[in-house]
Enzyme design. Structure first.
Site, PDB file in Angstrom:
ATOM      1  N   GLU A  34      55.412  60.322 -19.230  1.00 56.89           N
ATOM      2  CA  GLU A  34      53.909  60.517 -18.724  1.00 56.89           C
ATOM      3  C   GLU A  34      54.009  60.325 -17.101  1.00 56.89           C
ATOM      4  OE1 GLU A  34      50.806  60.797 -20.933  1.00 56.89           O
ATOM      5  OE2 GLU A  34      52.444  62.205 -20.666  1.00 56.89           O
ATOM      6  N   THR A  49      43.632  65.295 -14.285  1.00 55.60           N
ATOM      7  CA  THR A  49      43.808  63.815 -14.613  1.00 55.60           C
ATOM      8  C   THR A  49      43.725  62.883 -13.467  1.00 55.60           C
ATOM      9  OG1 THR A  49      45.110  64.407 -16.650  1.00 55.60           O
ATOM     10  CG2 THR A  49      45.153  62.110 -15.889  1.00 55.60           C
TER      11      THR A  49
END
Length: 328
Positions: free
Chosen positions: A148, A201
């Site tokens: 991530e 994001t």
């Protein structure tokens, strides 16, 4: 990457598989009121990794499908291959083993459904399976979190934890990483709609306030605690009362066209609650039973069609298994 205590993992090269196929699920991060600490896995969509042992040492991306050419084939830049390399380095066999990877994206990139997480988890679960499962899921978790960080610059676990562990997960803390599986009420369903608009994001995260009012924090703490209590008791009314976000949703909703109308439609269709999946633009109606989830998503899609906004929908129970090996 969160440090993982070095253990001796003996790899029997005679027992390493020649190939494996793995599916890892999409996830709904935050679970409306639990920003960065709650998430759950769904049955579909998800991503698929085909992994092959080859003679030439090193890790390579053989092919990527379903990404419209957006993902890098460079093994050091692709989250799947980079995390696989990290694991092989940890095991001390990066110079002895050759791995080729084919990634098949069954889910849209930038949907707010943990696209990078699903790919990373599928890759790490695949290499661990290929090697005979030398690491537990808990030991794989730090490598997933590192994926991530590579993908979006922030090493959070609210997507990778449910994708890897399955079910509903709570991230109690990061120092050390502490992931807890929560109960999953049998009738809990998610009706997900992905409006095909772009909400990056990083931009969505930049909108979040660094400071919040104490009264709002207290409200959010109460909602999170109430939700967890509701999960343990399978108390759908308590779950419904608790799944409200006063900190993140008011700001992020601005980026999602028709959000408040979609929320009204979902609640009128019988949803327990409604909110943003991850950073969006996907939205999720949490329901008791499949019928309410189907109704909410159908009506939302009809509204978006009238607004000339294309969308995809997914209706799923909570996936309690997480990644799985697929038959050849």
């Amino acid at each position: 990457m969160n440090t993982l205590e070095k253990k001796i993992h003996k790899i029997d090269f005679n027992q390493i598989l020649t190939k494996v196929r793995v599916f890892a699920p999409a996830t709904v991060a935050n679970m409306i009121c639990g920003f960065d600490i709650l998430g759950f896995a769904v049955e579909y969509p998800g991503d698929e990794v085909h992994m092959y042992r080859v003679e030439q040492p090193g890790v390579r991306i053989k092919s990527i499908e379903g990404d419209d050419g957006r993902l890098p084939l460079d093994a050091d830049k692709n989250t799947v291959s980079a995390c696989v390399k990290n694991l092989l380095v940890y095991l001390g066999i990066e110079k002895e083993l050759g791995i080729e990877i084919s990634l098949i994206k069954h889910m849209p990139i930038g949907s707010g459904l943990g696209s990078s997480s699903a790919s990373t988890v599928a890759g790490l679960f695949a290499i661990n399976t290929l090697l005979g499962n030398p690491l537990t899921k808990e030991e794989l978790m730090p490598f997933c979190v590192e994926g991530e960080r590579i993908a979006c610059g922030h090493g959070h676990a609210d997507n990778v934890a449910p994708a890897l562990m399955g079910g509903i997960t709570l991230i109690r803390g990061y120092s050390p990483l502490d992931v807890i599986n929560l109960p999953v009420p049998e009738e809990l369903y998610a009706g997900i709609v992905f409006p095909q608009v772009d909400v990056p994001t990083r931009e969505a995260r930049q909108l979040i306030k660094e400071k919040v009012l104490l009264k709002d924090a207290v409200t959010q703490w109460g909602n999170i605690a109430g939700l967890i209590a509701g999960l343990y008791r399978s108390d759908y009314e308590l779950i419904s009362r608790s799944m409200h976000d006063v900190l993140i949703e008011p700001t992020r909703a601005i980026l999602i066209p028709e959000f408040h109308t979609m929320k009204q439609i979902a609640l009128e269709a019988g949803a327990l609650s409604f909110g943003i999946s991850g950073s969006g633009p996907s939205v999720v109606a949490i329901t008791r039973g499949k019928e309410a989830a189907e109704l909410a998503t159908t009506r939302i899609q009809e509204h978006l069609n009238n607004c000339e906004i294309a969308s995809l929908k997914f209706v799923s129970s909570v996936n309690v298994q997480g990644p799985k090996v697929l038959p050849d």
